[in-house]
Motif scaffolding. Structure first.
Motif, PDB file in Angstrom:
ATOM      1  N   ALA A   1      10.514   8.893  -3.586  1.00 35.33           N
ATOM      2  CA  ALA A   1       9.283   8.112  -3.761  1.00 35.33           C
ATOM      3  C   ALA A   1       9.341   7.280  -5.036  1.00 35.33           C
ATOM      4  CB  ALA A   1       8.075   9.050  -3.795  1.00 35.33           C
ATOM      5  N   ILE A   2       9.887   7.888  -6.091  1.00 37.21           N
ATOM      6  CA  ILE A   2       9.984   7.172  -7.376  1.00 37.21           C
ATOM      7  C   ILE A   2      10.873   5.944  -7.241  1.00 37.21           C
ATOM      8  CG2 ILE A   2      10.854   7.318  -9.739  1.00 37.21           C
ATOM      9  CD1 ILE A   2       9.937  10.258  -9.755  1.00 37.21           C
ATOM     10  N   TRP A   3      12.031   6.122  -6.604  1.00 40.26           N
ATOM     11  CA  TRP A   3      12.958   4.992  -6.475  1.00 40.26           C
ATOM     12  C   TRP A   3      12.421   3.919  -5.535  1.00 40.26           C
ATOM     13  CZ3 TRP A   3      15.980   4.186 -10.184  1.00 40.26           C
ATOM     14  CH2 TRP A   3      16.620   5.223 -10.862  1.00 40.26           C
ATOM     15  N   SER A   4      11.662   4.328  -4.523  1.00 35.99           N
ATOM     16  CA  SER A   4      11.071   3.325  -3.625  1.00 35.99           C
ATOM     17  C   SER A   4      10.028   2.491  -4.360  1.00 35.99           C
ATOM     18  CB  SER A   4      10.440   4.007  -2.399  1.00 35.99           C
ATOM     19  OG  SER A   4       9.329   4.804  -2.765  1.00 35.99           O
ATOM     20  N   ILE A   5       9.281   3.125  -5.277  1.00 35.39           N
ATOM     21  CA  ILE A   5       8.294   2.398  -6.079  1.00 35.39           C
ATOM     22  C   ILE A   5       8.990   1.415  -7.013  1.00 35.39           C
ATOM     23  CG2 ILE A   5       6.540   2.615  -7.888  1.00 35.39           C
ATOM     24  CD1 ILE A   5       5.793   5.312  -6.640  1.00 35.39           C
TER      25      ILE A   5
ATOM     26  N   ALA B   1      11.047   2.755   3.091  1.00 34.41           N
ATOM     27  CA  ALA B   1      11.548   3.970   2.431  1.00 34.41           C
ATOM     28  C   ALA B   1      10.391   4.822   1.914  1.00 34.41           C
ATOM     29  CB  ALA B   1      12.475   3.593   1.274  1.00 34.41           C
ATOM     30  N   ALA B   2       9.408   4.171   1.299  1.00 28.79           N
ATOM     31  CA  ALA B   2       8.251   4.909   0.768  1.00 28.79           C
ATOM     32  C   ALA B   2       7.474   5.584   1.885  1.00 28.79           C
ATOM     33  CB  ALA B   2       7.346   3.947  -0.005  1.00 28.79           C
ATOM     34  N   THR B   3       7.360   4.908   3.028  1.00 32.41           N
ATOM     35  CA  THR B   3       6.650   5.487   4.166  1.00 32.41           C
ATOM     36  C   THR B   3       7.344   6.748   4.661  1.00 32.41           C
ATOM     37  OG1 THR B   3       5.860   3.306   4.871  1.00 32.41           O
ATOM     38  CG2 THR B   3       5.852   5.050   6.518  1.00 32.41           C
ATOM     39  N   ILE B   4       8.673   6.690   4.785  1.00 28.75           N
ATOM     40  CA  ILE B   4       9.436   7.856   5.249  1.00 28.75           C
ATOM     41  C   ILE B   4       9.315   9.017   4.261  1.00 28.75           C
ATOM     42  CG2 ILE B   4      11.769   8.722   5.719  1.00 28.75           C
ATOM     43  CD1 ILE B   4      12.451   5.878   6.713  1.00 28.75           C
ATOM     44  N   VAL B   5       9.464   8.708   2.977  1.00 25.80           N
ATOM     45  CA  VAL B   5       9.402   9.752   1.948  1.00 25.80           C
ATOM     46  C   VAL B   5       8.023  10.401   1.891  1.00 25.80           C
ATOM     47  CG1 VAL B   5       9.479  10.176  -0.543  1.00 25.80           C
ATOM     48  CG2 VAL B   5      11.239   8.763   0.536  1.00 25.80           C
ATOM     49  N   THR B   6       6.976   9.578   1.917  1.00 29.55           N
ATOM     50  CA  THR B   6       5.616  10.124   1.781  1.00 29.55           C
ATOM     51  C   THR B   6       5.186  10.898   3.017  1.00 29.55           C
ATOM     52  OG1 THR B   6       4.731   7.956   2.446  1.00 29.55           O
ATOM     53  CG2 THR B   6       4.802   8.441   0.104  1.00 29.55           C
ATOM     54  N   LYS B   7       5.677  10.490   4.195  1.00 30.09           N
ATOM     55  CA  LYS B   7       5.366  11.259   5.404  1.00 30.09           C
ATOM     56  C   LYS B   7       5.939  12.668   5.302  1.00 30.09           C
ATOM     57  CE  LYS B   7       3.013   8.367   7.954  1.00 30.09           C
ATOM     58  NZ  LYS B   7       1.627   8.661   8.385  1.00 30.09           N
ATOM     59  N   ARG B   8       7.155  12.758   4.750  1.00 29.71           N
ATOM     60  CA  ARG B   8       7.766  14.081   4.568  1.00 29.71           C
ATOM     61  C   ARG B   8       7.062  14.859   3.468  1.00 29.71           C
ATOM     62  NH1 ARG B   8      14.110  12.085   4.771  1.00 29.71           N
ATOM     63  NH2 ARG B   8      14.215  11.738   7.039  1.00 29.71           N
ATOM     64  N   GLN B   9       6.725  14.130   2.387  1.00 33.61           N
ATOM     65  CA  GLN B   9       6.069  14.788   1.263  1.00 33.61           C
ATOM     66  C   GLN B   9       4.682  15.276   1.633  1.00 33.61           C
ATOM     67  OE1 GLN B   9       7.799  15.280  -1.398  1.00 33.61           O
ATOM     68  NE2 GLN B   9       6.267  16.203  -2.732  1.00 33.61           N
ATOM     69  N   GLU B  10       4.008  14.533   2.506  1.00 36.41           N
ATOM     70  CA  GLU B  10       2.651  14.888   2.932  1.00 36.41           C
ATOM     71  C   GLU B  10       2.621  16.243   3.615  1.00 36.41           C
ATOM     72  OE1 GLU B  10       1.013  11.996   5.560  1.00 36.41           O
ATOM     73  OE2 GLU B  10      -1.044  12.567   5.139  1.00 36.41           O
TER      74      GLU B  10
ATOM     75  N   THR C   1       0.821  -1.217   0.000  1.00 37.88           N
ATOM     76  CA  THR C   1       0.000   0.000   0.000  1.00 37.88           C
ATOM     77  C   THR C   1       0.852   1.264   0.000  1.00 37.88           C
ATOM     78  OG1 THR C   1      -1.796  -1.127   1.175  1.00 37.88           O
ATOM     79  CG2 THR C   1      -1.798   1.273   1.245  1.00 37.88           C
ATOM     80  N   SER C   2       1.962   1.246   0.747  1.00 39.31           N
ATOM     81  CA  SER C   2       2.816   2.437   0.823  1.00 39.31           C
ATOM     82  C   SER C   2       3.394   2.790  -0.539  1.00 39.31           C
ATOM     83  CB  SER C   2       3.956   2.213   1.827  1.00 39.31           C
ATOM     84  OG  SER C   2       4.745   1.104   1.448  1.00 39.31           O
ATOM     85  N   LEU C   3       3.584   1.800  -1.409  1.00 40.11           N
ATOM     86  CA  LEU C   3       4.100   2.080  -2.754  1.00 40.11           C
ATOM     87  C   LEU C   3       3.041   2.804  -3.583  1.00 40.11           C
ATOM     88  CD1 LEU C   3       5.901  -1.312  -3.520  1.00 40.11           C
ATOM     89  CD2 LEU C   3       6.805   0.736  -2.392  1.00 40.11           C
ATOM     90  N   PHE C   4       1.780   2.366  -3.446  1.00 39.47           N
ATOM     91  CA  PHE C   4       0.687   3.062  -4.137  1.00 39.47           C
ATOM     92  C   PHE C   4       0.512   4.472  -3.573  1.00 39.47           C
ATOM     93  CE2 PHE C   4      -0.527  -1.422  -4.837  1.00 39.47           C
ATOM     94  CZ  PHE C   4      -0.676  -1.404  -6.213  1.00 39.47           C
ATOM     95  N   LEU C   5       0.739   4.617  -2.249  1.00 40.52           N
ATOM     96  CA  LEU C   5       0.653   5.940  -1.624  1.00 40.52           C
ATOM     97  C   LEU C   5       1.742   6.853  -2.166  1.00 40.52           C
ATOM     98  CD1 LEU C   5      -0.718   7.747   0.459  1.00 40.52           C
ATOM     99  CD2 LEU C   5       0.822   6.811   2.193  1.00 40.52           C
ATOM    100  N   SER C   6       2.945   6.317  -2.361  1.00 39.20           N
ATOM    101  CA  SER C   6       4.035   7.107  -2.952  1.00 39.20           C
ATOM    102  C   SER C   6       3.668   7.573  -4.357  1.00 39.20           C
ATOM    103  CB  SER C   6       5.317   6.268  -3.010  1.00 39.20           C
ATOM    104  OG  SER C   6       5.865   6.096  -1.742  1.00 39.20           O
TER     105      SER C   6
ATOM    106  N   ASN D   1       0.734   8.048  -5.450  1.00 43.60           N
ATOM    107  CA  ASN D   1      -0.289   9.073  -5.282  1.00 43.60           C
ATOM    108  C   ASN D   1       0.342  10.445  -5.043  1.00 43.60           C
ATOM    109  OD1 ASN D   1      -3.168   9.418  -3.024  1.00 43.60           O
ATOM    110  ND2 ASN D   1      -2.734  10.360  -4.981  1.00 43.60           N
ATOM    111  N   PHE D   2       1.369  10.490  -4.182  1.00 43.01           N
ATOM    112  CA  PHE D   2       2.016  11.765  -3.872  1.00 43.01           C
ATOM    113  C   PHE D   2       2.846  12.281  -5.040  1.00 43.01           C
ATOM    114  CE2 PHE D   2       1.188  10.835   0.681  1.00 43.01           C
ATOM    115  CZ  PHE D   2       0.622  12.053   1.002  1.00 43.01           C
ATOM    116  N   ILE D   3       3.383  11.385  -5.850  1.00 42.47           N
ATOM    117  CA  ILE D   3       4.106  11.818  -7.052  1.00 42.47           C
ATOM    118  C   ILE D   3       3.149  12.545  -7.988  1.00 42.47           C
ATOM    119  CG2 ILE D   3       5.262  11.001  -9.143  1.00 42.47           C
ATOM    120  CD1 ILE D   3       6.427   8.727  -7.416  1.00 42.47           C
ATOM    121  N   ILE D   4       1.960  11.974  -8.181  1.00 41.86           N
ATOM    122  CA  ILE D   4       0.948  12.588  -9.051  1.00 41.86           C
ATOM    123  C   ILE D   4       0.530  13.948  -8.501  1.00 41.86           C
ATOM    124  CG2 ILE D   4      -1.408  12.365  -9.932  1.00 41.86           C
ATOM    125  CD1 ILE D   4      -0.930   9.312  -9.945  1.00 41.86           C
TER     126      ILE D   4
END
Length: 290
Positions: free
Chosen positions: A121-125, A278-287, A98-103, A105-108
């Motif tokens: 986020a891209i590299w984690s995906i 990694a995606a969780t950490i990146v998306t939390k910051r991006q959020e 799910t965290s990869l799909f969330l990443s 989402n934040f890229i979009i």
């Protein structure tokens, strides 16, 4: 706060154990029947808490609850079906994407709002779905591909659930009320679904009854532990510790079900685990930026 965060480990262990009991019960009960018993157990437990504390079940967010409950029902019903088709560790690993799909989402969202591209986020995906492909390609038996893809669908549905729960929370709905109406919806939906789509309810023997009770007990324990972690813990640490469900479930799969993972499966799991954190950490910051 740090100590409270480690309740996430108890939640991950509880949900992994619950999933193991679902696998045990799959030979006797249909997926919808299992969702019914699990939801009924949760419904009774939460209602007892409501009565004990004198909480109110009145809500003005009926539409929001219906959206969350419909998505949640689809997610858990599909997941319980796949638990009878795949090794436990592989199943949990795929549903934890799910965290990869969330990443994604934040890229979009970043592109729409013309923010800097979140390369982390891209590299984690890329890393995560390399892990998915590694698991799916060389080591899968015939008939496992469809359940595996359904696990990815569950992960995608869980992303939509995440946003809907956040919306309800921001509108003032407490977590226990969200869980109560979700359990109520699933209990009613599966009660009728068992007769419409399965061959009705089965009378459990002593062993299957004990498995059902254990399934409901670990589900409730997981819910309580997760709630304590999210309420009193560090959000980022709690999210990362949640991925401990992958090694927990793999250990149970090996010890209890004697499902020894192949080399490619292990490599894929490790890649997904690293990518998920990694995606969780990146998306939390991006959020925080969006």
């Amino acid at each position: 706060m740090l100590i409270q965060s480690f309740w996430a480990l108890a939640a991950a262990a509880s949900f992994s154990t619950m999933a193991a009991f679902v696998k045990f019960c799959n030979a006797t009960f249909g997926p919808l029947e299992l969702v019914f018993y699990r939801s009924l157990f949760t419904l009774v437990s939460i209602y007892a808490v409501v009565l004990w504390n004198g909480y109110s079940l009145k809500t003005t967010k009926i539409k929001g609850h219906l959206i969350r409950d419909s998505l949640g029902f689809a997610s858990v019903a599909i997941w319980f079906f796949t638990l009878g088709k795949l090794p436990l560790g592989t199943n949990i690993t795929l549903t934890y994407t799910t965290s990869l799909f969330l990443s994604a989402n934040f890229i979009i969202l970043s592109l729409i709002r013309k923010l800097p591209i979140p390369w982390g986020a891209i590299w984690s995906i890329v890393l995560g779905f390399t892990g998915v492909v590694t698991i799916l390609q060389p080591s899968f038996r015939d008939g496992d591909l469809i359940p595996a893809l359904l696990c990815l669908c569950v992960a995608c549905l869980d992303l939509a659930i995440y946003w809907q729960v956040r919306k309800l929370g921001r509108e003032g709905e407490p977590s226990w009320r969200i869980v109560f109406y979700f359990a109520l919806f699933c209990t009613l939906a599966t009660f009728f679904g068992v007769f419409l789509f399965e061959d009705g309810f089965h009378v459990p023997d002593t062993q299957s009854f004990l498995c059902l009770m254990a399934m409901g007990g670990f589900a409730t324990l997981g819910l309580i532990s997760a709630t304590r972690a999210w309420v009193g813990g560090n959000m980022l640490l709690v999210s990362c510790l949640g991925f401990s469900a992958i090694p927990f479930s793999e250990l149970i799969s090996i010890v209890v079900f004697n499902n020894i993972p192949g080399f490619y499966t292990i490599v894929g799991m490790v890649l997904i685990l690293i990518a998920g954190i990694a995606a969780t950490i990146v998306t939390k910051r991006q959020e925080q930026k969006i």
